[in-house]
Design a protein around this motif. Structure first.
Motif, PDB file in Angstrom:
ATOM      1  N   GLY A  32     -32.155 -47.788 -17.095  1.00 20.05           N
ATOM      2  CA  GLY A  32     -30.777 -46.884 -17.137  1.00 20.05           C
ATOM      3  C   GLY A  32     -30.283 -46.853 -18.351  1.00 20.05           C
ATOM      4  O   GLY A  32     -30.763 -47.672 -19.284  1.00 20.05           O
ATOM      5  N   PRO A  33     -29.060 -46.192 -18.786  1.00 21.36           N
ATOM      6  CA  PRO A  33     -28.328 -46.057 -19.997  1.00 21.36           C
ATOM      7  C   PRO A  33     -28.033 -47.838 -20.520  1.00 21.36           C
ATOM      8  O   PRO A  33     -27.771 -47.979 -21.799  1.00 21.36           O
ATOM      9  CB  PRO A  33     -27.126 -45.421 -19.560  1.00 21.36           C
ATOM     10  N   LEU A  83     -28.594 -37.710 -15.194  1.00 24.46           N
ATOM     11  CA  LEU A  83     -29.349 -38.420 -16.203  1.00 24.46           C
ATOM     12  C   LEU A  83     -30.653 -37.638 -16.822  1.00 24.46           C
ATOM     13  O   LEU A  83     -30.917 -36.486 -16.336  1.00 24.46           O
ATOM     14  CB  LEU A  83     -30.089 -39.539 -15.324  1.00 24.46           C
ATOM     15  N   LYS A  84     -31.076 -37.859 -17.874  1.00 28.55           N
ATOM     16  CA  LYS A  84     -32.061 -37.417 -18.695  1.00 28.55           C
ATOM     17  C   LYS A  84     -33.153 -38.269 -19.425  1.00 28.55           C
ATOM     18  O   LYS A  84     -32.610 -39.366 -19.582  1.00 28.55           O
ATOM     19  CB  LYS A  84     -31.392 -36.276 -19.660  1.00 28.55           C
ATOM     20  N   ALA A  85     -34.137 -37.738 -19.569  1.00 27.72           N
ATOM     21  CA  ALA A  85     -35.201 -38.432 -20.441  1.00 27.72           C
ATOM     22  C   ALA A  85     -36.332 -37.586 -21.137  1.00 27.72           C
ATOM     23  O   ALA A  85     -36.428 -36.534 -20.516  1.00 27.72           O
ATOM     24  CB  ALA A  85     -35.808 -39.608 -19.660  1.00 27.72           C
ATOM     25  N   ALA A 104     -36.713 -44.410 -20.304  1.00 23.86           N
ATOM     26  CA  ALA A 104     -35.312 -44.931 -20.640  1.00 23.86           C
ATOM     27  C   ALA A 104     -34.171 -43.727 -20.468  1.00 23.86           C
ATOM     28  O   ALA A 104     -34.228 -42.809 -21.164  1.00 23.86           O
ATOM     29  CB  ALA A 104     -35.168 -45.350 -22.176  1.00 23.86           C
ATOM     30  N   VAL A 105     -33.558 -43.642 -19.413  1.00 26.22           N
ATOM     31  CA  VAL A 105     -32.699 -42.393 -19.004  1.00 26.22           C
ATOM     32  C   VAL A 105     -31.484 -42.591 -19.885  1.00 26.22           C
ATOM     33  O   VAL A 105     -30.917 -43.667 -19.896  1.00 26.22           O
ATOM     34  CB  VAL A 105     -32.544 -42.168 -17.568  1.00 26.22           C
ATOM     35  N   GLN A 106     -30.876 -41.521 -20.192  1.00 20.89           N
ATOM     36  CA  GLN A 106     -29.704 -41.394 -20.872  1.00 20.89           C
ATOM     37  C   GLN A 106     -28.583 -40.526 -19.881  1.00 20.89           C
ATOM     38  O   GLN A 106     -28.886 -39.583 -19.178  1.00 20.89           O
ATOM     39  CB  GLN A 106     -29.628 -40.949 -22.129  1.00 20.89           C
ATOM     40  N   ARG A 107     -27.321 -40.619 -20.306  1.00 25.79           N
ATOM     41  CA  ARG A 107     -26.456 -39.970 -19.461  1.00 25.79           C
ATOM     42  C   ARG A 107     -26.338 -38.609 -19.830  1.00 25.79           C
ATOM     43  O   ARG A 107     -26.415 -38.228 -21.101  1.00 25.79           O
ATOM     44  CB  ARG A 107     -25.020 -40.622 -19.464  1.00 25.79           C
ATOM     45  N   ARG A 108     -25.907 -37.403 -19.101  1.00 28.50           N
ATOM     46  CA  ARG A 108     -25.754 -36.183 -19.309  1.00 28.50           C
ATOM     47  C   ARG A 108     -24.721 -35.688 -18.383  1.00 28.50           C
ATOM     48  O   ARG A 108     -24.284 -36.072 -17.235  1.00 28.50           O
ATOM     49  CB  ARG A 108     -26.910 -35.223 -19.151  1.00 28.50           C
ATOM     50  N   PRO A 109     -23.963 -34.520 -18.774  1.00 28.19           N
ATOM     51  CA  PRO A 109     -22.860 -34.195 -17.643  1.00 28.19           C
ATOM     52  C   PRO A 109     -23.477 -33.686 -16.265  1.00 28.19           C
ATOM     53  O   PRO A 109     -24.661 -32.989 -16.487  1.00 28.19           O
ATOM     54  CB  PRO A 109     -22.031 -32.945 -18.386  1.00 28.19           C
ATOM     55  N   GLU A 209     -17.999 -33.917 -12.519  1.00 31.64           N
ATOM     56  CA  GLU A 209     -17.856 -35.371 -12.500  1.00 31.64           C
ATOM     57  C   GLU A 209     -16.606 -35.809 -13.240  1.00 31.64           C
ATOM     58  O   GLU A 209     -16.114 -36.745 -13.162  1.00 31.64           O
ATOM     59  CB  GLU A 209     -18.802 -36.250 -13.293  1.00 31.64           C
ATOM     60  N   THR A 210     -15.827 -34.863 -13.980  1.00 35.58           N
ATOM     61  CA  THR A 210     -14.635 -35.131 -14.680  1.00 35.58           C
ATOM     62  C   THR A 210     -13.513 -35.047 -13.718  1.00 35.58           C
ATOM     63  O   THR A 210     -12.419 -35.282 -13.846  1.00 35.58           O
ATOM     64  CB  THR A 210     -14.450 -34.121 -15.524  1.00 35.58           C
ATOM     65  N   MET A 211     -13.601 -34.514 -12.250  1.00 40.06           N
ATOM     66  CA  MET A 211     -12.703 -34.465 -11.204  1.00 40.06           C
ATOM     67  C   MET A 211     -12.702 -35.788 -10.609  1.00 40.06           C
ATOM     68  O   MET A 211     -13.670 -36.469 -10.322  1.00 40.06           O
ATOM     69  CB  MET A 211     -13.110 -33.440 -10.441  1.00 40.06           C
ATOM     70  N   PRO A 212     -11.417 -36.171 -10.376  1.00 33.72           N
ATOM     71  CA  PRO A 212     -11.242 -37.511  -9.855  1.00 33.72           C
ATOM     72  C   PRO A 212     -11.652 -37.493  -8.110  1.00 33.72           C
ATOM     73  O   PRO A 212     -12.122 -38.615  -7.738  1.00 33.72           O
ATOM     74  CB  PRO A 212      -9.426 -37.745  -9.666  1.00 33.72           C
ATOM     75  N   GLU A 213     -11.950 -36.416  -7.520  1.00 31.78           N
ATOM     76  CA  GLU A 213     -12.620 -36.118  -6.268  1.00 31.78           C
ATOM     77  C   GLU A 213     -13.964 -36.490  -6.214  1.00 31.78           C
ATOM     78  O   GLU A 213     -14.512 -36.549  -5.161  1.00 31.78           O
ATOM     79  CB  GLU A 213     -12.082 -34.941  -5.627  1.00 31.78           C
ATOM     80  N   TYR A 214     -14.738 -36.362  -7.413  1.00 29.77           N
ATOM     81  CA  TYR A 214     -16.108 -36.462  -7.454  1.00 29.77           C
ATOM     82  C   TYR A 214     -16.825 -37.848  -7.029  1.00 29.77           C
ATOM     83  O   TYR A 214     -17.555 -37.823  -6.359  1.00 29.77           O
ATOM     84  CB  TYR A 214     -16.638 -36.041  -8.741  1.00 29.77           C
TER      85      TYR A 214
END
Length: 531
Positions: A32-33, A83-85, A104-109, A209-214
């Motif tokens: 992971g990241p 995630l992306k790689a 090795a995955v990295q974060r993405r929106p 994912e920017t929403m608190p409900e997510y």
């Protein structure tokens, strides 16, 4: 475990494509990241030529194992929400070769198109007219029937005129003739709401994912659910609607109906991925919703939008169509799901009645059960049906033509059904969020509550070890119910919008499905090789 060892042998990937003794293997680790082992990431090997894919999951230690691969060139990539790689492209693998790739995955929106239907219902903008509840006509028409929002709505931005054009196309062309039509007023209303949620000025954020409900809506999976693998075949859909199911014939080929404007059935060779197309000789929307091979080598299918059934001779490619006469009240009989019993009688669900067609006499007979959906051949010549409405019954027509109706305890809208080796009837309760079991000997029901929220079981199948599998329409999961304990194991699926309608077990014990929204046909198996 007895169940795992037996079914693994029956469903082994190597049995269909190549012997494990002379097949390639790809292994590796996913981190992971934070640099630590990452569980639950799909690693996908795609045959560059045939587009056939094998998708497996990384386990608790981040390890993955793709086995029994035929010699070919592959693109190897990871797939996980947020995630992306980098992709390993055009990797040539020889027979019996072993290769290893670490990711090795990295974060993405997180994208809106990656959400489950349930998450979308909770997070997408609401209006005074539309709350995306089950009572919302927009939800029941556009999110719950042929598809949901991920692959046809969330992937693009349209203004009001653009969305109105899409709604009108769906009503006039794709749905043509089947069920209720969308009224002009509804078209305008639906287009306005689609402009709110997927228009150029939508109030929703760029990423959910920017929403608190997510975060509270994100489902977690058990480590024991990491041992599933999916083998899938890419099914192009040039006319907009793709594969609806996949069922094996006597020669181990898979038959696939193309719904809506697809107007064809396809025969797939699982070993080579070769497809043979059998097209209807007209352009009018037929809505081929269901197909079933018969013992004599012919293939029967329904033209749901036209209320007809048809018989295909694969050897000559001749298609014969049969139209049921109009009912006494002027209504069409309907044709939704089709089966052929051991006597050669053809049974169809759908519409206001159950229909039976006798090819020898060329006569139709009808039975009074409205809104039927599923249809399967039972023991001793019995035929079983579900009635797809809240108070729907489980119906049986005996070999001698006697109709019996049985009322489940829950008003759960029974949808699909399957029989186990003892003759028990298992059915999905789409809105009851349960799997039901009916014992014809005692005429008693038992219901199994399913994990949720909104378990929404749709397709249902029974494997060789009598485990009951179902797809969740709203959670985008594949699920296994143990009838002895009631335990449910939820498995991830590699695509959003699972859209599975039927499961069919083949001679090797593999469970076949179609994911129409993703244009995929495939099967799944246990993958316990990652260490």
């Amino acid at each position: 475990m007895r169940m795992r060892s037996k079914l693994l042998a029956a469903m082994a990937f190597g049995s269909s494509l190549a012997s494990p003794a002379c097949a390639a293997t790809i292994t590796g680790t996913v981190t992971g990241p934070d640099g630590k082992p990452q569980m639950g990431v799909f690693v996908v090997a795609e045959d560059v030529k045939t587009k056939r894919t094998v998708s497996v999951l990384s386990n608790e230690r981040g390890r993955y194992h793709i086995g029994a691969l035929p010699a070919a060139s592959y693109n190897i990539k990871v797939k996980a929400i947020g995630l992306k790689a980098d992709v390993q492209r055009d990797v040539a693998i020889a027979l019996d070769q072993k290769m290893s790739f670490d990711f090795a995955v990295q974060r993405r929106p997180v994208e809106w198109s990656e959400l489950s239907t349930y998450q979308g219902r909770k997070l997408l903008p609401k209006t005074a007219e539309h709350d995306l509840s089950h009572k919302d006509t927009f939800f029941s028409t556009c999110f719950q029937s042929c598809h949901s929002f991920q692959n046809r709505m969330a992937v693009g931005v349209r203004d009001y005129d653009g969305w109105f054009d899409r709604v009108k196309y769906m009503s006039d062309t794709v749905m043509a003739g089947e069920g209720r039509r969308i009224t002009p007023k509804e078209m305008e209303d639906f287009a306005r709401y689609l402009t709110v949620i997927f228009g150029p000025d939508s109030p929703k954020p760029e990423s959910p994912e920017t929403m608190p409900e997510y975060k509270p809506l994100v489902r977690s999976f058990s480590p024991k659910a990491m041992n599933i693998a999916y083998v899938e075949y890419d099914m192009p859909a040039p006319l907009g609607m793709g594969p609806w199911s996949g069922v094996e014939d006597r020669d181990a080929k898979i038959w696939i109906p193309y719904y809506g404007r697809g107007n064809e059935v396809i025969r797939l060779d699982p070993d080579t991925a070769e497809m043979t197309h059998f097209k209807l000789p007209f352009a009018r929307t037929a809505g081929i919703h269901s197909v079933i091979p018969s013992a004599d080598g012919t293939v029967w299918f329904v033209e749901t939008a036209l209320g007809r059934i048809a018989q295909l001779d694969p050897a000559t490619k001749e298609i014969k169509e049969f139209q049921a006469p109009t009912l006494p009240d002027g209504k069409k009989a309907g044709a939704h799901t089709i089966r052929v019993d051991e006597r050669g009688l053809v049974w169809t669900s759908g519409g206001p009645v159950i229909s039976m067609y006798d090819p020898k006499t060329q006569a139709f007979r009808h039975y009074d059960v409205p809104a039927t959906y599923a249809n399967t051949v039972g023991r001793n010549g019995d035929q079983w049906f579900t009635s797809f409405r809240a108070d729907g019954v489980i119906a049986r027509i005996s070999r001698d033509g006697v109709l019996s109706k049985f009322q489940p305890p829950t008003a759960g809208k029974p949808q699909r059904l399957e029989l186990d080796p003892d003759g028990n009837v298992w059915f999905s309760e789409r809105q009851g969020n349960k799997i039901g079991k009916f014992d014809p000997k005692t005429e008693t029901f038992r219901e199994y509550p399913l994990p949720g929220p909104e378990a929404s079981p749709y397709a249902v199948g029974i494997d060789r070890d009598r485990m009951v599998w179902y797809s969740s329409h709203e959670q985008d999961t594949m699920n296994r119910l143990n009838p002895e304990t009631g335990e449910v194991t939820e498995y991830p699926y590699p695509h959003p919008e699972i859209s599975m309608r039927e499961f069919f077990l083949d001679k090797k014990g593999r469970m076949w499905y179609a994911s129409s929204a993703n244009n995929k046909v495939g099967y799944f198996y246990y993958n316990d090789e990652a260490k």
